[in-house]
Design a protein around this motif. Sequence first.
Motif, short mmCIF file in Angstrom:
data_model
loop_
_atom_site.label_atom_id
_atom_site.label_comp_id
_atom_site.label_asym_id
_atom_site.label_seq_id
_atom_site.Cartn_x
_atom_site.Cartn_y
_atom_site.Cartn_z
N HIS A 1 11.34 5.14 16.27
CA HIS A 1 12.26 4.96 17.39
C HIS A 1 13.68 5.32 16.97
O HIS A 1 14.41 6.00 17.69
N ARG A 2 14.06 4.88 15.75
CA ARG A 2 15.41 5.19 15.25
C ARG A 2 15.54 6.70 15.02
O ARG A 2 16.53 7.31 15.42
N GLY B 1 15.72 8.48 18.29
CA GLY B 1 17.03 8.19 18.93
C GLY B 1 18.11 9.09 18.36
O GLY B 1 18.89 9.69 19.10
N LEU C 1 17.65 12.64 19.48
CA LEU C 1 18.08 12.82 20.88
C LEU C 1 19.59 12.96 20.98
O LEU C 1 20.09 13.78 21.75
N LEU D 1 21.17 16.24 22.52
CA LEU D 1 22.02 16.20 23.72
C LEU D 1 23.40 16.79 23.46
O LEU D 1 23.98 17.42 24.34
N HIS E 1 10.20 8.19 22.56
CA HIS E 1 11.35 7.28 22.63
C HIS E 1 11.34 6.50 23.96
O HIS E 1 11.63 5.31 23.97
N ALA E 2 10.98 7.18 25.05
CA ALA E 2 10.99 6.52 26.36
C ALA E 2 9.89 5.45 26.43
O ALA E 2 10.14 4.32 26.85
N GLY F 1 10.57 2.72 24.01
CA GLY F 1 11.75 2.01 24.51
C GLY F 1 11.34 1.03 25.61
O GLY F 1 11.80 -0.11 25.64
N LEU G 1 9.81 -1.94 23.97
CA LEU G 1 10.83 -2.81 23.37
C LEU G 1 11.56 -3.62 24.43
O LEU G 1 11.82 -4.82 24.25
N ILE G 2 11.88 -2.95 25.56
CA ILE G 2 12.60 -3.65 26.63
C ILE G 2 11.75 -4.81 27.16
O ILE G 2 12.23 -5.92 27.33
N GLU H 1 11.89 -7.50 24.58
CA GLU H 1 13.21 -8.13 24.50
C GLU H 1 13.50 -9.01 25.72
O GLU H 1 14.24 -9.99 25.63
C1 HEM Z 1 13.93 6.90 28.85
C2 HEM Z 1 15.08 6.72 28.30
C3 HEM Z 1 15.34 5.77 27.15
C4 HEM Z 1 14.84 4.51 26.92
C5 HEM Z 1 13.86 3.71 27.78
C6 HEM Z 1 15.44 4.05 25.67
C7 HEM Z 1 15.24 2.81 25.11
C8 HEM Z 1 15.85 2.36 23.97
C9 HEM Z 1 15.81 1.01 23.48
C10 HEM Z 1 15.11 -0.16 24.16
C11 HEM Z 1 16.51 0.97 22.33
C12 HEM Z 1 16.78 -0.27 21.47
C13 HEM Z 1 15.74 -0.39 20.40
C14 HEM Z 1 15.80 -1.75 19.74
O1 HEM Z 1 15.74 -2.76 20.45
O2 HEM Z 1 15.89 -1.80 18.50
C15 HEM Z 1 17.00 2.30 22.07
C16 HEM Z 1 17.72 2.66 20.94
C17 HEM Z 1 18.31 3.88 20.78
N1 HEM Z 1 18.28 4.93 21.65
FE1 HEM Z 1 17.23 5.02 23.36
N2 HEM Z 1 16.26 5.03 25.17
C18 HEM Z 1 16.23 6.09 26.05
C19 HEM Z 1 16.92 7.28 25.93
C20 HEM Z 1 17.74 7.61 24.88
C21 HEM Z 1 18.53 8.84 24.80
C22 HEM Z 1 18.58 9.92 25.88
C23 HEM Z 1 19.17 8.81 23.59
C24 HEM Z 1 20.09 9.81 22.98
C25 HEM Z 1 21.14 10.29 23.56
C26 HEM Z 1 18.82 7.57 22.92
C27 HEM Z 1 19.26 7.19 21.68
C28 HEM Z 1 19.02 5.98 21.11
C29 HEM Z 1 19.52 5.57 19.80
C30 HEM Z 1 20.36 6.41 18.83
C31 HEM Z 1 19.06 4.26 19.60
C32 HEM Z 1 19.34 3.37 18.40
C33 HEM Z 1 18.11 3.36 17.50
C34 HEM Z 1 18.23 2.32 16.41
O3 HEM Z 1 19.26 1.70 16.24
O4 HEM Z 1 17.23 2.10 15.74
N3 HEM Z 1 17.95 6.87 23.73
N4 HEM Z 1 16.57 3.13 23.07
#
Ligand code: HEM
Length: 144
Positions: free
Chosen positions: A27-28, A31, A34, A38, A83-84, A87, A90-91, A94
């Motif tokens: 996931h990290r 992320g 992405l 982007l 990631h989606a 994510g 995770l949501i 959480e």
């Molecule tokens: C469908 C769209 C997305 C969903 C549902 C989503 C969901 C999430 C969630 C729930 C987290 C937190 C993870 C945790 O609790 O540790 C997260 C972290 C993150 N997301 Fe997304 N995200 C989405 C799109 C994106 C996009 C478009 C980007 C980039 C521009 C992105 C970049 C990141 C980054 C860098 C993290 C931090 C990862 C970490 O600290 O481990 N995400 N995302």
Amino acid sequence: MKDRRLGIRGWIYGGKHNPERFLYTLHRLTGVLLVLYLSVHILVVGSRAFGQEAWEGAMRLVGLGNPVVRFFEYLLVVVVLFHAVNGARLILGELGFTIGRPRRPIYPYPKESIRKPRPLLWILMILAAVYLAFAAYNFFALPA
Ligand code: HEM
């Protein structure tokens, strides 16, 4: 306490190698990928504001139509989808939907917060794999 301070090594090695740990690393990683994608995407698409020639130049630069670039476009689908979907998992966790009610801690302590949401983990990953198989067919087997 010292062994908990793993720094960047903790992204890969966390002491425990359960599926959740593995998904945390992915996931990290996805992320960060992405964010990088982007940033480049905004620059490339932004070139359209400088006219037709700048746009076509940018398209040539990124190799639109090249099979290797097409493969990387597919990898982008993999990254976005993972990631989606993860994510969303995770949501749900959480927000407390998948982890069950807290119980009195009686020895041996059950790993409820991991055991309960695990079926959802496999269901979501299987759904993602099915979607990616369709996407691969669309990308590589059908005419562009
Ligand atoms: C469908 C769209 C997305 C969903 C549902 C989503 C969901 C999430 C969630 C729930 C987290 C937190 C993870 C945790 O609790 O540790 C997260 C972290 C993150 N997301 Fe997304 N995200 C989405 C799109 C994106 C996009 C478009 C980007 C980039 C521009 C992105 C970049 C990141 C980054 C860098 C993290 C931090 C990862 C970490 O600290 O481990 N995400 N995302």
